[in-house]
Design an enzyme around this catalytic site. Structure first.
Site, PDB file in Angstrom:
ATOM      1  N   PHE A   1       0.816  -1.223   0.000  1.00  0.00           N
ATOM      2  CA  PHE A   1       0.000   0.000   0.000  1.00  0.00           C
ATOM      3  C   PHE A   1       0.845   1.267   0.000  1.00  0.00           C
ATOM      4  CE2 PHE A   1       0.878  -0.137   4.571  1.00  0.00           C
ATOM      5  CZ  PHE A   1       1.068   1.203   4.844  1.00  0.00           C
TER       6      PHE A   1
ATOM      7  N   LYS B   1      -1.058  -7.230  -9.365  1.00  0.00           N
ATOM      8  CA  LYS B   1      -2.061  -7.340  -8.277  1.00  0.00           C
ATOM      9  C   LYS B   1      -1.648  -6.314  -7.224  1.00  0.00           C
ATOM     10  CE  LYS B   1      -2.967  -8.523  -4.622  1.00  0.00           C
ATOM     11  NZ  LYS B   1      -3.309  -7.492  -3.592  1.00  0.00           N
TER      12      LYS B   1
ATOM     13  N   GLU C   1      -4.837  -3.947  -2.095  1.00  0.00           N
ATOM     14  CA  GLU C   1      -6.285  -3.735  -2.054  1.00  0.00           C
ATOM     15  C   GLU C   1      -6.627  -2.466  -1.277  1.00  0.00           C
ATOM     16  OE1 GLU C   1      -4.424  -5.915  -0.654  1.00  0.00           O
ATOM     17  OE2 GLU C   1      -5.209  -6.731   1.218  1.00  0.00           O
TER      18      GLU C   1
ATOM     19  N   SER D   1       5.283  -6.972   3.386  1.00  0.00           N
ATOM     20  CA  SER D   1       5.746  -7.256   4.753  1.00  0.00           C
ATOM     21  C   SER D   1       6.577  -8.541   4.812  1.00  0.00           C
ATOM     22  CB  SER D   1       4.543  -7.375   5.676  1.00  0.00           C
ATOM     23  OG  SER D   1       3.725  -8.425   5.224  1.00  0.00           O
TER      24      SER D   1
ATOM     25  N   CYS E   1       9.612   1.924   3.524  1.00  0.00           N
ATOM     26  CA  CYS E   1      10.522   0.818   3.850  1.00  0.00           C
ATOM     27  C   CYS E   1      11.941   1.326   4.056  1.00  0.00           C
ATOM     28  CB  CYS E   1      10.508  -0.205   2.738  1.00  0.00           C
ATOM     29  SG  CYS E   1      11.149   0.466   1.223  1.00  0.00           S
TER      30      CYS E   1
ATOM     31  N   GLU F   1       9.099  -3.956  13.007  1.00  0.00           N
ATOM     32  CA  GLU F   1       8.961  -2.807  12.103  1.00  0.00           C
ATOM     33  C   GLU F   1       7.674  -2.088  12.506  1.00  0.00           C
ATOM     34  OE1 GLU F   1       7.799  -3.628   8.036  1.00  0.00           O
ATOM     35  OE2 GLU F   1       9.139  -2.069   7.313  1.00  0.00           O
TER      36      GLU F   1
HETATM   37  P1  NAD Z   1       1.530  -6.690   2.956  1.00  0.00           P
HETATM   38  O1  NAD Z   1       2.547  -7.755   3.019  1.00  0.00           O
HETATM   39  O2  NAD Z   1       0.405  -6.717   3.917  1.00  0.00           O
HETATM   40  O3  NAD Z   1       0.842  -6.684   1.494  1.00  0.00           O
HETATM   41  C1  NAD Z   1       1.616  -6.644   0.318  1.00  0.00           C
HETATM   42  C2  NAD Z   1       0.861  -7.338  -0.808  1.00  0.00           C
HETATM   43  O4  NAD Z   1       0.685  -8.722  -0.466  1.00  0.00           O
HETATM   44  C3  NAD Z   1      -0.536  -6.784  -1.043  1.00  0.00           C
HETATM   45  O5  NAD Z   1      -0.768  -6.747  -2.431  1.00  0.00           O
HETATM   46  C4  NAD Z   1      -1.458  -7.789  -0.351  1.00  0.00           C
HETATM   47  O6  NAD Z   1      -2.719  -7.900  -0.956  1.00  0.00           O
HETATM   48  C5  NAD Z   1      -0.695  -9.094  -0.501  1.00  0.00           C
HETATM   49  N1  NAD Z   1      -0.926 -10.016   0.617  1.00  0.00           N
HETATM   50  C6  NAD Z   1      -1.243  -9.680   1.911  1.00  0.00           C
HETATM   51  N2  NAD Z   1      -1.342 -10.796   2.662  1.00  0.00           N
HETATM   52  C7  NAD Z   1      -1.087 -11.852   1.844  1.00  0.00           C
HETATM   53  C8  NAD Z   1      -1.014 -13.262   2.047  1.00  0.00           C
HETATM   54  N3  NAD Z   1      -1.243 -13.799   3.239  1.00  0.00           N
HETATM   55  N4  NAD Z   1      -0.709 -14.041   1.001  1.00  0.00           N
HETATM   56  C9  NAD Z   1      -0.463 -13.505  -0.212  1.00  0.00           C
HETATM   57  N5  NAD Z   1      -0.512 -12.175  -0.468  1.00  0.00           N
HETATM   58  C10 NAD Z   1      -0.824 -11.350   0.546  1.00  0.00           C
HETATM   59  O7  NAD Z   1       2.322  -5.301   3.018  1.00  0.00           O
HETATM   60  P2  NAD Z   1       1.726  -3.826   3.155  1.00  0.00           P
HETATM   61  O8  NAD Z   1       1.224  -3.623   4.544  1.00  0.00           O
HETATM   62  O9  NAD Z   1       0.832  -3.498   2.007  1.00  0.00           O
HETATM   63  O10 NAD Z   1       3.064  -2.961   2.936  1.00  0.00           O
HETATM   64  C11 NAD Z   1       3.915  -2.568   3.976  1.00  0.00           C
HETATM   65  C12 NAD Z   1       5.135  -3.458   4.045  1.00  0.00           C
HETATM   66  O11 NAD Z   1       5.849  -3.412   2.809  1.00  0.00           O
HETATM   67  C13 NAD Z   1       6.154  -3.010   5.085  1.00  0.00           C
HETATM   68  O12 NAD Z   1       6.626  -4.137   5.776  1.00  0.00           O
HETATM   69  C14 NAD Z   1       7.278  -2.384   4.273  1.00  0.00           C
HETATM   70  O13 NAD Z   1       8.554  -2.417   4.866  1.00  0.00           O
HETATM   71  C15 NAD Z   1       7.234  -3.241   3.069  1.00  0.00           C
HETATM   72  N6  NAD Z   1       7.894  -2.573   1.954  1.00  0.00           N
HETATM   73  C16 NAD Z   1       9.131  -3.019   1.598  1.00  0.00           C
HETATM   74  C17 NAD Z   1       9.812  -2.394   0.566  1.00  0.00           C
HETATM   75  C18 NAD Z   1      11.183  -2.852   0.158  1.00  0.00           C
HETATM   76  O14 NAD Z   1      11.641  -2.437  -0.873  1.00  0.00           O
HETATM   77  N7  NAD Z   1      11.848  -3.700   0.909  1.00  0.00           N
HETATM   78  C19 NAD Z   1       9.216  -1.311  -0.107  1.00  0.00           C
HETATM   79  C20 NAD Z   1       7.943  -0.893   0.291  1.00  0.00           C
HETATM   80  C21 NAD Z   1       7.288  -1.541   1.324  1.00  0.00           C
END
Ligand code: NAD
Length: 496
Positions: free
Chosen positions: A149, A173, A176, A226, A281, A381
Site C-alpha cells: 500500500f 495485483k 487492495e 511485509s 521501507c 517494524e
Molecule cells: P503486505 O505484506 O500486507 O501486502 C503486500 C501485498 O501482499 C498486497 O498486495 C497484499 O494484498 C498481498 N498479501 C497480503 N497478505 C497476503 C497473504 N497472506 N498471502 C499472499 N498475499 C498477501 O504489506 P503492506 O502492509 O501493504 O506494505 C507494507 C510493508 O511493505 C512493510 O513491511 C514495508 O517495509 C514493506 N515494503 C518493503 C519495501 C522494500 O523495498 N523492501 C518497499 C515498500 C514496502
C-alpha cells in the site's frame, strides 16, 4: 461510490464478483471506492490472455517497445498532479509526498525506454577454428507483480515498465488498500499505445496471489510487502520453480557521529522518521548516537514536537494519517509496549487529533530514547511516525549493533570524517548506504539493493538487475563451413 474495474484482456471491466473490499480515505475513514476480489474465472482469463499476448509482444521490435515507454513517461508527467491527487486521497500522503511517489516511478519508466542497450548480449569470434559464440537476452513470458500500500505509484512502476520493455507480459495485483492509483497508471499505459493484454490489473488479496503463485504459466513473481508475506511468496514461488524477487520489511538505522553537522542531523532525522507517517521501507526508525552526539537528543525532541500531521491538501502538514484504523491500533500498541519495556517515551504520539478530521488515523510524532535491542519497539517494524534512539560509545559498536539486525534495507551515517564514512560503508552489512544522506534510495540506473531479511532473491528491482530478472540468456555457438580448415570428420570425444 466507485467500483474499481479490472483491467482484463485489454478492457477496463467490472468484475463479476460478489465480494468487495472497501477502499477508504485514511484522513476520514470514508469509503471512497470498492475493489473486487477477482473471481477464479477472471484470474484464469488474465493468465491465459497474458500467455497468448506474449506470443506477439515478444516479436515487437525492441525500439517499438521502448517507444511505448517514451510516450508513457510523457503522459505520466502530463497527468502528474492529477495522479498525485488520487494517490494522496487513498493513501493520506501529503500532496508533495504523493508527487514524489509518482516521480520516483516515472524515473523508472524513463530508464525502461533505454531497454535496448540493457538487452545487449555478448559475442566472441573464433572461440574455436571458424566457430563464433554470441548471447541473446530473451524475455521470460508471463510475469507478475504483487505490491504494497505504501507506494501505489512507485512500486508498480518499479516492475511492469521494465518487464514489458523486455518483451514480457505482466499481471499486476496491487494493494487492495489503494487500488485507484495503479488503475490510473494502467489507463495511461493503454493511452501510451501498449497493445491489449500486455499489462493487466487484477484485484484482491491472498486468494488471487495464490493463483499467481501456483499457476504454471506464470514465470516470475515480483513482490514488495511485509516480512511474513514476503517469506511466504518466496518459499511458495520458488517451490513452484518460478523466479522470485521478494522485497520485505525493514528497520533502518542512522548513525550520528559527534563530528556531524548538528542541524543537518536534526533535519534529516525528523524528515526521514516521520515523513509519510513513517510508512516507508527506507524510513529511519533507529537513530544510533555515538558518544557525545547523544547530547542532541533533547534538541531532536524539540524539533519533532513542532511537526504535525494533517490532510493531504493541508500545506502546513508534514505528513498524513497511517493507512488504516488497524495500523493505528498496532502502532499505538507498540508505543505502549516500548514504555512498558523501559524505553524513555520523550514524545507520545498517541491520542493525536487533527482539527476538523476527528475520524482520521492520526498518530503524532513519537520519540523514544534508551532503546535496546531486546525491546519490541527495536525488533518490530513499527511502520508509524516513531523514532527510537539508541546510544553507543564508538563507531565500531554502532557497526556491530546494526550488523546484528536481521534486516538490511537501508542505513546512513552522518559525520564530518571521510575515514569514519569509509569504514562504515565498507563494514556495514546493509544493501543501501547513505553518507550524510538519510534515505539513500538509488536512482533507476542502479538497482534497489536491500539485503538480509529485507530481500529474498538474487536480482533486485530496476536497473540492470531487473533486466536480468525478467529475461533469460541464450548462448548461440555457430560454425559456418567456409574454408578447408573446417574438419568434416566425425568426432567422438570432446576436442582439446
Ligand atoms: P503486505 O505484506 O500486507 O501486502 C503486500 C501485498 O501482499 C498486497 O498486495 C497484499 O494484498 C498481498 N498479501 C497480503 N497478505 C497476503 C497473504 N497472506 N498471502 C499472499 N498475499 C498477501 O504489506 P503492506 O502492509 O501493504 O506494505 C507494507 C510493508 O511493505 C512493510 O513491511 C514495508 O517495509 C514493506 N515494503 C518493503 C519495501 C522494500 O523495498 N523492501 C518497499 C515498500 C514496502
Amino acid at each position: 461510490m466507485k467500483n474499481v474495474p479490472l483491467y482484463l484482456a485489454g478492457e477496463f471491466v467490472q468484475s463479476q464478483t460478489d465480494s468487495w473490499i472497501d477502499v477508504t480515505n485514511p484522513a476520514t475513514n470514508e469509503v471512497i471506492a470498492r475493489a473486487p476480489n477477482t473471481t477464479p474465472a477472471e484470474m484464469r482469463k488474465a493468465i491465459d490472455f497474458a500467455a497468448e499476448t506474449f506470443k506477439t509482444w515478444k516479436e515487437v521490435p525492441v525500439s517499438e517497445r521502448a517507444r511505448v515507454m517514451l510516450r508513457y513517461q510523457a503522459l505520466l508527467k502530463e497527468h502528474h498532479d492529477e495522479i498525485a491527487e488520487i494517490l494522496a486521497q487513498e493513501t493520506g500522503k501529503t500532496f508533495d509526498d504523493a508527487k514524489g511517489d509518482l516521480w520516483r516511478g516515472i524515473e523508472v519508466v524513463e530508464h525502461a525506454a533505454n531497454v535496448a542497450s540493457m538487452m545487449m548480449g555478448e559475442t566472441v569470434e573464433n572461440v574455436a577454428r571458424e566457430v563464433d559464440t554470441h548471447s541473446w537476452i530473451q524475455p521470460l513470458g508471463v510475469c507478475t507483480g504483487i505490491t504494497p500500500f505504501n507506494f501505489p505509484a512507485m512500486i508498480p512502476l518499479w516492475m511492469f515498465p521494465i518487464a514489458i520493455a523486455c518483451g514480457n507480459t505482466f499481471i499486476l495485483k496491487p494493494s487492495e488498500q489503494d487500488p485507484l492509483t495503479p488503475t490510473r497508471l494502467a489507463e495511461l499505459f493503454e493511452q501510451a499505445g501498449a497493445p491489449k493484454g500486455v499489462l493487466q490489473v487484477v484485484h484482491g488479496g491472498k486468494e488471487q496471489v495464490d493463483t499467481l503463485l501456483n499457476d504454471p504459466v506464470v514465470k516470475a513473481i515480483s513482490f514488495v510487502g511485509s516480512v511474513p508475506v514476503g517469506r511466504y511468496i518466496y518459499e511458495t514461488g520458488t517451490r513452484n520453480m518460478k523466479r522470485v524477487q521478494s522485497f520485505a520489511g525493514a528497520k533502518n538505522h542512522m548513525v550520528i557521529m559527534p563530528d556531524a553537522d548538528k542541524q543537518q542531523v536534526l533535519n534529516a532525522l525528523v524528515g526521514a522518521s516521520v515523513g509519510a507517517a513513517g510508512q516507508r521501507c527506507m524510513a529511519i526508525s533507529v537513530a544510533v548516537f555515538v558518544g557525545e552526539a547523544r547530547q542532541w537528543i533533547p534538541q531532536l525532541k524539540e524539533a519533532m514536537a513542532k511537526v504535525r500531521p494533517g490532510a493531504w491538501n493541508d500545506s502546513g502538514a508534514s505528513y498524513g494519517p497511517v493507512i488504516s484504523p488497524k495500523a493505528k491500533e498496532r502502532v499505538e500498541a507498540l508505543i505502549a509496549t516500548g514504555e512498558a519495556q523501559g524505553a524513555q517515551l520523550l514524545l507520545d504520539g498517541r491520542n493525536c487529533t487533527v482539527d476538523g478530521l476527528p475520524n482520521g488515523n492520526w498518530v503524532g510524532p513519537t520519540l523514544f530514547a534508551g532503546v535496546t535491542s531486546e525491546m519490541d519497539i527495536y525488533n518490530e517494524e513499527i511502520f508509524g511516525p516513531v523514532l527510537c534512539c539508541s546510544e553507543v560509545d564508538s563507531l565500531g559498536e554502532a557497526i556491530e549493533f546494526i550488523n546484528r539486525s536481521p534486516y538490511g534495507n537501508g542505513t546512513s551515517i552522518f559525520t564530518g570524517s571521510g575515514g569514519a564514512a569509509r569504514r562504515f560503508q565498507h563494514e556495514i552489512e546493509v544493501g543501501q548506504v547513505g553518507v550524510n544522506i538519510p534515505i539513500p534510495v538509488p536512482l533507476p540506473f542502479f538497482s534497489f539493493t536491500g539485503w538480509k531479511g529485507s530481500f529474498y532473491g538474487d536480482q533486485h528491482a530496476y536497473g540492470k538487475q531487473a533486466v536480468r530478472f525478467y529475461t533469460e540468456t541464450k548462448t548461440v555457438t555457430s560454425r559456418w563451413f567456409s574454408s578447408e580448415a573446417t574438419s568434416t570428420e566425425a568426432n567422438f570425444s570432446i576436442q582439446l
